[in-house]
Motif scaffolding. Structure first.
Motif: not given
Length: 249
Positions: A224-226, A217-220, A157-158, A97-100
């Motif tokens: 809020e909703r990433s 988060y691992y470089g990113s 986070f979900q 989820v959210g890779i774009e």
């Protein structure tokens, strides 16, 4: 029905094979340890004949940006070519989820490239995007540790249990291909820092957790909703984090 599971000896793949077997299907685990190497194509001609579905839950042995891109691009091209030759009717891949929304994350870029390759080919496909797994929380905390302090951003986070990810993948594998993407996520939303702190307390880990809006988060750097799906878009899993935590501590 014969279903070949690429990465079928791993965390998700092993569970997928078990669930497919319980449903009465012939689930064939394919991995380097079983003689199948999707990077070179070795073993694919032996394992794919007679398969109606191929499930790809494999993972790169290296998370370095160029290596992970090469892994997913090369493996996916090889798989799709061999599937076309064998007349495989359904290609299913597990994604995130959210890779774009995180273009500076090399792993996410690689998964997005994998998705694009799948969509360009003629084999009918299903892409299942999942949120992060409960099983990865300790690794996330370790990667976010500076000195003796865990620094994570206070974003949404979900996550979900690997068991539920496998259930969603197995269910989709025995259904007609979506020719599109579906999302699955955990049943609850947390603040990232609060969930990590709860887990470390349960594991008697003394590291303090600090909510740092600029922690990566691992470089990113996350918005809020990433890491969460859009409202109403994902099918929600059943396992709650507190219940999983009790069972695993």
């Amino acid at each position: 029905m014969k279903i070949v599971v690429i990465g079928g000896t791993g965390l998700i793949g092993g569970k997928v094979c078990g669930k497919l077997g319980d449903l009465g299907h012939e689930a064939v685990p394919a991995a380097p340890s079983t003689g199948v190497d999707t990077l070179t194509g070795a073993g694919l001609a032996d394992v794919l004949p007679g398969a109606q579905v191929v499930v790809d839950v494999s993972n790169s042995p290296s998370f370095e940006a160029s290596a992970v891109l090469d892994f997913f691009a090369t493996s996916t091209r090889n798989l799709l070519a061999f599937e076309a030759a064998e007349g495989v009717a359904h290609h299913l891949a597990l994604s995130i989820v959210g890779i774009e929304g995180l273009p500076d994350n090399g792993y996410f870029r690689a998964k997005l490239a994998q998705e694009q390759l799948i969509k360009q080919e003629q084999t009918p496909y299903t892409i299942i995007r999942a949120t992060q797994f409960f099983e990865f929380v300790k690794g996330i905390a370790d990667a976010a540790t500076s000195g003796d302090t865990v620094r994570v951003p206070p974003v949404l986070f979900q996550p979900m249990a690997a068991e539920d990810v496998a259930e969603a993948v197995a269910r989709a594998a025995v259904e007609p291909p979506l020719k599109g993407t579906a999302e699955v996520a955990g049943p609850e939303r947390f603040r990232f820092d609060e969930l990590v702190a709860e887990a470390l307390r349960a594991w008697h880990d003394p590291r303090p957790v600090v909510a740092d809006p600029h922690a990566r988060y691992y470089g990113s750097e996350l918005a809020e909703r990433s890491l969460v799906p859009e409202e109403g878009r994902a099918r929600l899993a059943e396992t709650r984090f507190a219940d999983w935590l009790r069972r695993t501590t």
